[in-house]
Motif scaffolding. Structure first.
Motif, PDB file in Angstrom:
ATOM      1  N   LEU A 228       3.360   5.789  -2.962  1.00  0.00           N
ATOM      2  CA  LEU A 228       4.546   6.472  -3.463  1.00  0.00           C
ATOM      3  C   LEU A 228       4.537   6.556  -4.985  1.00  0.00           C
ATOM      4  N   SER A 229       4.081   5.482  -5.639  1.00  0.00           N
ATOM      5  CA  SER A 229       4.012   5.510  -7.105  1.00  0.00           C
ATOM      6  C   SER A 229       2.981   6.507  -7.596  1.00  0.00           C
ATOM      7  N   THR A 230       1.973   6.782  -6.763  1.00  0.00           N
ATOM      8  CA  THR A 230       0.970   7.774  -7.145  1.00  0.00           C
ATOM      9  C   THR A 230       1.583   9.170  -7.237  1.00  0.00           C
TER      10      THR A 230
ATOM     11  N   LEU B  23       8.297   3.611   4.361  1.00  0.00           N
ATOM     12  CA  LEU B  23       8.662   2.430   3.584  1.00  0.00           C
ATOM     13  C   LEU B  23      10.001   1.865   4.038  1.00  0.00           C
ATOM     14  N   ALA B  24      10.949   2.740   4.366  1.00  0.00           N
ATOM     15  CA  ALA B  24      12.254   2.273   4.848  1.00  0.00           C
ATOM     16  C   ALA B  24      12.117   1.555   6.178  1.00  0.00           C
ATOM     17  N   ASN B  25      11.275   2.097   7.080  1.00  0.00           N
ATOM     18  CA  ASN B  25      11.081   1.437   8.376  1.00  0.00           C
ATOM     19  C   ASN B  25      10.444   0.060   8.202  1.00  0.00           C
TER      20      ASN B  25
ATOM     21  N   SER C 262       0.827  -1.209   0.000  1.00  0.00           N
ATOM     22  CA  SER C 262       0.000   0.000   0.000  1.00  0.00           C
ATOM     23  C   SER C 262       0.861   1.258   0.000  1.00  0.00           C
ATOM     24  N   VAL C 263       1.936   1.234   0.810  1.00  0.00           N
ATOM     25  CA  VAL C 263       2.832   2.400   0.852  1.00  0.00           C
ATOM     26  C   VAL C 263       3.512   2.587  -0.492  1.00  0.00           C
TER      27      VAL C 263
END
Length: 858
Positions: free
Chosen positions: A98-100, A127-129, A93-94
């Motif tokens: 981000l792609s949006t 996303l990194a976490n 979902s994240v």
């Protein structure tokens, strides 16, 4: 014998078992949602891993501590797998979010707004976490797997040392010198404890209460259980039958008879146990011993009762297994002692733990029990026990003979290994062999019970079977196929369960199996692909359920909705087929989505394979699309009378690839759908079902045409199948072959009745013509006789002699006889010539024609 209640409830029980299994799977697969972030879970996982690592670093670890550490690590890995699986949708979902936002602006491009830039930074950090937590979890899981391998190595080494460590032989006099005094001392301790209770008056004080409770318990058990036992015996016990009972009847009788025989002694034993427990005479240690005695006795009752019910030593017609009388009696006499030895062994083990028995006494006990078990098992391995009923050979087939030889070696190894000092190995062989045999019997019994339940659930005599047949429109062959596949699936799961229990029986850890099942059922990775049996099973059941709902909807439309409408059969078939296609498509889409397959990837694969599909499956796709066009455009529909080339008949079914046409002689012609779209098809019932009847009349020239016209039109107009508008017509077709040619044309309501109406009209015309004395000429025939010269001469001579005989006085009879003789001679030669096809060729020329003219003159 009939068991009506079992038949009524077997179908419900079968579906209830399926629903229960699905609910268990759903409950097992459900993971509780954790409100804590993944970083907090990672800290806890590290603590568990460090604690387990420090515990394994200790010099001395007991088996119980190793088992605890193993359980902690297995639980840790399962928790990590569940958390990672739970975090995967959030990560996706994240990434979608981000792609949006799109790609960040390149150097030199106008910068994006501060809000968008801040949102992009926040999403990247999130996303990194998540990615970092997942990777740390996978790293912890890998370290836990290494620790589990270390624990497995230690447990295998300890098990091997324990089994293969050689101790004292039970035949050693030293062992008996230590064991016998200890046994006497233990018995003296038990007697002293009992006497102490008598002296202190504790037993006397509570004896009356125990006696009262015991009496009330036994009376209550008798009142409750005895009528139930008699009722079950009358309803489900052995009964006299005229024919040999079926396997299902024998199975039901064996199950209920075993339960009936277990019921009374079990109730009495439980009553005694509850009475003693309620009296307060049992201490904590004695309570453990009483529980063990109760379990051992119930086990003994169960095994003895069901053994006699299965082998039926004195009722061969109700025997569940194919054994002769001698083998059944041997099994019936040996199995109860084996169960008795195991029950006593269980009680003695518990008593040894309570009394802290020495190694020597335990060694003697295990040796005696192993010796008894091996002796009883050797009796069961005799050839007459394995002989199948009805076969005269004493020795069974080769596979069974080899298995019997292998089992005999293993059984003989039980006392031999004990004598050599390997008591633990001897005990393990004795226990595992008997338990493995019991597990095999249980698996076979459960499979047969499942097969019998399916048989009853799908039988014509059961309500569930009738409902299944009507709902899915199944024939007897279809029901047989359904029963076979359901039985195979049920048998597969039963065998799989048996294999898992066998692994546990022979030393596989329950935690290991739980971890394996969890990984196999709820997902394991092969490269970058995650395979989940749970998703696969759920997709299969979802697909089957949606297809079943589609079939039920089609059945409901066909039997409930369509009969109350005025739609013709073609439209009904189109709606029913369209419902089936839509339902199947939805079911396939839902199943694919449940398995976690991205439909966009399938679209890309389908696009890449479109060229290959276009060349390789061109005809199939063409026929499929043509079938859809037929259902939508409906140039032909089910029930239409069509003519295609040299074939004509009624459209029976329009399927995906071809259309089935039933000809008038009950043959089926399958025409590809593309041929019906691209080729020429005559549909006699496209607009309506009005048909035309054409009758041709050939009458003599002297016939009154007006009278015939009036009579024929009257006959056609009075027929109930002929339309009044347009009215029947009679046309004059002219004169030919010296005949008056007329043609009757009449239109009928239903083209399917053309032959019937035509036959009725011909019958009525023949009857009316006979009454009116109107002649119906028979067709003329020209017969040409080709004669050879010799045959023609004989014919002329016969005719000449015939004329001379008529002119002579009193020569009439002689002339007739001469004619007959000449006729036989001529006819015989002519018949042989025509029938055999031999003789000289036909004479040609003017000479033959002249002879024929002379013959006509004579």
């Amino acid at each position: 014998m009939t068991i009506s209640k079992f038949r009524k409830t077997s179908g419900v029980a079968c579906w209830a078992a399926v629903l229960l299994w699905l609910s268990c799977v759903a409950a097992f697969g459900e993971t509780p949602l954790s409100p804590r972030p993944l970083a907090a879970l990672v800290k806890e996982w590290n603590l568990v891993l460090e604690r387990s690592d420090k515990g394994l670093a200790k010099a001395e670890l007991t088996d119980e501590r190793l088992a605890e550490l193993r359980q902690d690590l297995v639980g840790l890995r399962m928790e990590i797998a569940a958390a990672v699986a739970q975090a995967a949708p959030e990560v996706q979902s994240v990434r979608d979010e981000l792609s949006t936002l799109g790609t960040p602006p390149a150097e030199g491009a106008p910068p994006e707004s501060p809000a968008v830039a801040a949102r992009r930074k926040s999403i990247n950090e999130q996303l990194a976490n998540l990615d970092g937590g997942i990777k740390e979890g996978e790293l912890i899981s890998a370290r836990a797997e290494h620790l589990l391998e270390d624990i497995n190595v230690r447990q295998r080494q300890r098990f091997t040392e324990r089994i293969l460590t050689r101790g004292g032989s039970p035949l050693s006099p030293e062992v008996w010198r230590k064991a016998w005094p200890e046994l006497q001392l233990d018995l003296e301790l038990i007697r002293a404890s009992f006497e102490q209770r008598l002296v202190t008056g504790q037993l006397a004080e509570r004896g009356q209460s125990m006696a009262r409770n015991l009496t009330l318990g036994l009376v209550a058990a008798f009142i409750l259980v005895w009528p139930l036992r008699l009722w079950l015996l009358r309803r489900f016990g052995y009964v006299s039958v005229e024919q040999e009972p079926t396997h299902g009847q024998r199975l039901r009788v064996a199950l209920f008879t075993g339960f009936i025989r277990t019921l009374m002694p079990t109730a009495a034993t439980i009553a005694v146990y509850l009475a003693v427990k309620a009296s307060g005479l049992l201490s904590e240690q004695n309570q453990l011993l009483a529980d063990t005695v109760l379990s051992a006795l119930v086990f003994l009752y169960f095994v003895t009762a069901f053994c006699h019910a299965a082998v039926a030593p004195f009722a061969p017609e109700w025997r569940l297994v194919r054994l002769d009388d001698a083998g059944a009696r041997i099994i019936g006499r040996v199995i109860p002692p084996v169960a008795t030895v195991f029950a006593l062994d269980l009680i003695i083990d518990q008593l040894s733990d309570l009394l802290a028995a020495s190694v020597q006494l335990t060694l003697v006990h295990k040796f005696i029990s192993g010796l008894l078990i091996s002796g009883l098992l050797l009796i069961l391995l005799q050839p007459q026990v394995w002989r199948v009923a009805g076969e005269g050979c004493d020795d069974p087939a080769r596979p069974w003979r080899r298995l019997r030889s292998l089992l005999r070696v293993l059984v003989l190894a039980i006392p031999l290994s004990a004598v050599m000092g390997y008591v633990a190995l001897s005990r393990m062989l004795a226990t595992q062999l008997v338990l493995t045999a019991g597990l095999y019997v249980a698996v076979v019994l459960v499979r047969r019970i499942g097969a019998e339940a399916l048989e009853q659930a799908l039988s014509r005599q059961s309500g569930s079977g009738l409902r299944v047949r009507e709902a899915f429109n199944l024939s007897d062959d279809g029901v047989e196929i359904l029963r076979f596949w359901l039985g195979e699936i049920l048998g597969f799961f039963v065998i799989l369960t048996g294999v898992l229990l066998l692994l546990v029986l022979w030393g596989a850890g329950g935690d290991d199996l739980a971890a394996w099942l969890n990984a196999a059922f709820f997902g394991f990775k092969v490269g970058s692909i995650t395979i989940s049996l749970a998703d696969l099973v759920m997709a299969i059941f979802l697909f089957g359920g949606l297809v079943a709902v589609t079939r039920l909807l089609q059945h409901w439309l066909e039997h409930r909705i369509f009969p109350r409408t005025r739609l013709d059969s073609g439209i009904r078939h189109s709606v029913r087929s369209a419902t089936g296609y839509v339902g199947f498509t939805l079911a396939a889409t839902a199943a694919v989505s449940t398995m976690g397959i991205d439909l966009s990837n399938l679209a890309m694969i389908a696009g890449a394979l479109s060229v290959g599909i276009g060349f390789g499956l061109q005809n199939i796709v063409n026929n499929f699309v043509s079938g859809l066009i037929l259902l939508i455009e409906r140039p032909i529909k089910v029930g239409d009378w069509v003519v295609i080339g040299e074939h004509q008949g009624y459209v029976k079914k329009i399927s995906v690839r071809a259309t089935e046409i039933s000809t008038f002689d009950r043959a089926s012609v399958f025409v590809p759908n593309s041929s019906l779209i691209s080729g020429m098809v005559m549909n006699r019932t496209y607009a309506d079902k009005v048909g035309r009847v054409v009758l041709t009349l050939a009458l003599p020239l002297s016939t009154d045409a007006g009278k015939v016209r009036e009579l024929v039109l009257s006959i056609a107009g009075s027929h109930p199948g002929v339309l009044r508008n347009p009215a029947p017509s009679l046309y004059h077709k002219g004169f030919a072959d010296n005949l008056l040619n007329l043609e009757l044309v009449a239109f009928i309501h239903d083209v399917d009745r053309v032959k019937g109406v035509t036959s009725d009209l011909w019958f009525e015309i023949a009857e009316q013509f006979r009454r009116e004395e109107i002649a119906i000429p028979s067709p003329g025939k020209d017969v040409r006789v080709l004669l050879q010269d010799e045959q023609l001469d004989r014919l002329l001579a016969a005719l000449a002699s015939r004329g001379a005989a008529r002119d002579s006085e009193g020569g009439g009879q002689g002339a007739e006889q001469a004619d007959a003789d000449q006729g036989e001679q001529f006819g015989g030669q002519q018949g042989g010539h025509l029938g055999g096809g031999g003789g000289a060729p036909q004479a040609a020329g003017t000479a033959q024609q002249r002879q024929q003219e002379d013959a006509r003159g004579q």
